[in-house]
Design an enzyme around this catalytic site. Structure first.
Site, short mmCIF file in Angstrom:
data_model
loop_
_atom_site.label_atom_id
_atom_site.label_comp_id
_atom_site.label_asym_id
_atom_site.label_seq_id
_atom_site.Cartn_x
_atom_site.Cartn_y
_atom_site.Cartn_z
N ALA A 86 19.49 -10.12 -11.34
CA ALA A 86 20.50 -10.72 -10.46
C ALA A 86 20.26 -12.21 -10.27
O ALA A 86 21.21 -13.01 -10.25
CB ALA A 86 20.49 -10.00 -9.12
N GLY A 110 1.54 -6.25 -5.54
CA GLY A 110 1.80 -4.90 -6.06
C GLY A 110 3.22 -4.82 -6.60
O GLY A 110 4.17 -5.17 -5.89
N GLU A 129 -2.87 6.12 3.14
CA GLU A 129 -4.11 5.52 2.62
C GLU A 129 -4.70 4.61 3.71
O GLU A 129 -3.97 4.15 4.58
CB GLU A 129 -3.82 4.70 1.36
CG GLU A 129 -2.96 3.49 1.59
CD GLU A 129 -2.92 2.53 0.41
OE1 GLU A 129 -3.83 2.55 -0.42
OE2 GLU A 129 -1.95 1.76 0.33
N ASP A 146 5.72 -0.78 0.22
CA ASP A 146 5.17 -0.48 1.55
C ASP A 146 6.21 -0.55 2.68
O ASP A 146 5.99 0.01 3.75
CB ASP A 146 4.03 -1.45 1.89
CG ASP A 146 2.89 -1.36 0.89
OD1 ASP A 146 2.79 -0.34 0.20
OD2 ASP A 146 2.10 -2.32 0.81
O1 F6P Z 1 1.24 -3.37 -1.59
C1 F6P Z 1 1.54 -2.40 -2.53
C2 F6P Z 1 0.37 -1.49 -2.75
O2 F6P Z 1 0.74 -0.54 -3.71
C3 F6P Z 1 -0.18 -0.82 -1.49
O3 F6P Z 1 0.58 0.29 -1.11
C4 F6P Z 1 -1.59 -0.51 -1.91
O4 F6P Z 1 -2.45 -0.49 -0.80
C5 F6P Z 1 -1.94 -1.64 -2.82
O5 F6P Z 1 -0.74 -2.21 -3.27
C6 F6P Z 1 -2.78 -1.25 -4.00
O6 F6P Z 1 -3.14 -2.38 -4.68
P1 F6P Z 1 -3.87 -2.39 -6.10
O7 F6P Z 1 -2.80 -2.15 -7.13
O8 F6P Z 1 -4.44 -3.74 -6.21
O9 F6P Z 1 -4.85 -1.27 -6.10
#
Ligand code: F6P
Length: 340
Positions: free
Chosen positions: A34, A23, A238, A140
């Site tokens: 950097a 993500g 979530e 996260d």
């Molecule tokens: O790990 C980052 C994140 O945004 C989480 O918060 C979320 O559960 C997940 O990735 C969502 O993933 P995707 O973009 O594959 O839906």
């Protein structure tokens, strides 16, 4: 298994690779900047692999020059693109990736990502002779070894801005709102956004895995008996309610006798220009990771920050403790809920 002196960093480093994976998180570009600017000071060429680890398998890469990165720190997303790579965890995947890195004479690989990306590094380390270094890039904030991850602060601001706006309309209609925020298996974002947004209730894994709808409805009723008709905001992490926030809102409407609406913030939280603290964290960790790998200290380590200090933390352990949200704030919020 490789022995230490078979690895590549015994000689002067000339070429390193970098990729962004999993993500995306605001601040990844500042980290790339950097990394490249620091590597340039040591005369090291930086190869940027595109679309995460896929860029290795597909030999999809570009030389990153200082000109490429000079003015990217304020931009969200990642100029290298990101992805979750299916090939790497497959049998033979790590070996193939390592062979391509050897072929390209990549002496160290920096991976900017979260726990899944770091598991990829662990698999790769069985076959790759260069140094592997992680930079914590995820909204996260679920990685051990660093107080904060790159992107968390921006995601928090985004969630908070949304909650504040929802509060306005919730107040106007004296409604209950359920605001779902990201965070995967940890409630860090939910707790932080909920506390900062004065949410009446926060539902996150740290308070237990089961959502008791009747109990929440009773809290809403008792709050409104005490304070009169008013807004009531619930921040929902979530994964807490598999049937979805909209379904939970419907159930709460029925059981509490008040109008409850759901808003899912979703991927909004991953976008936007990184806030200052994310840019600074990303810059610090990007520069520090290159310096540490030049010194030969960073193999299989993540560059993190603890109590204001840049530190190295074993990559294998970044997901071991299942980092939980701040226990002090969790307990405080719980007491506030009882007090309503
Ligand atoms: O790990 C980052 C994140 O945004 C989480 O918060 C979320 O559960 C997940 O990735 C969502 O993933 P995707 O973009 O594959 O839906």
């Amino acid at each position: 298994m490789l022995v230490l002196d078979e690895r590549l960093w015994v000689k002067q480093m000339k070429k390193i690779g970098v990729l962004t994976s999993g993500g995306d998180a605001p601040g990844m570009n500042a980290a790339l900047r950097a990394v490249v600017l620091t590597a340039c000071q040591y005369g090291i060429e930086v190869i940027g692999f595109r679309h995460g680890f896929n860029g290795i398998f597909q030999r999809d890469f570009q030389i990153l020059t200082t000109a490429d990165v000079r003015q990217i720190a304020h931009i969200g997303g990642t100029i290298l693109k990101s992805a979750r790579c299916k090939r790497l965890p497959e049998p033979g995947g790590p070996q193939q990736a390592a062979e391509i890195l050897h072929e390209l004479c990549i002496e160290a690989l920096l991976v900017i990502g979260g726990d899944g990306s770091f598991r990829g590094c662990v698999a790769l380390s069985q076959h790759y002779r260069g140094q592997l270094v992680g930079l914590p890039g995820t909204i996260d904030n679920d990685l051990d070894g660093t107080d904060l991850t790159i992107g968390f602060a921006t995601a928090l601001e985004t969630a908070l801005e949304a909650i504040d706006k929802i509060r306005d309309t919730a107040d106007a209609f004296e409604r209950t709102f359920l605001v779902e925020v990201m965070g995967r298996h940890t409630g860090y974002l939910a707790l932080s956004a909920g506390i900062a947004g004065s949410a009446e209730q926060i539902i996150c894994p740290e308070y237990g895995e089961v959502v008791d709808v009747a109990d929440i409805a009773a809290d809403i009723r008792s709050y409104q008996q005490q304070h009169g008709a008013c807004s009531y905001i619930i921040v929902l992490a979530e994964t807490m309610y598999p049937a979805g926030a909209a379904t939970l809102a419907q159930e709460l409407s029925v059981q509490s006798g008040t109008e409850c609406r759901a808003v899912v913030l979703g991927h909004l939280q991953r976008g936007g220009s990184p806030v200052g603290s994310d840019r600074i964290l990303a810059t610090k960790l990007g520069a520090y990771s290159v310096e540490q790998l030049v010194a030969g200290h960073a193999h299989m380590m993540m560059a993190g920050e603890q109590a204001g200090q840049a530190v190295l933390f074993p990559l294998r352990l970044t997901g071991a403790q299942h980092k939980k949200a701040d226990p002090f704030l969790l307990a405080w919020q719980d007491r506030i809920l009882q007090q309503h």
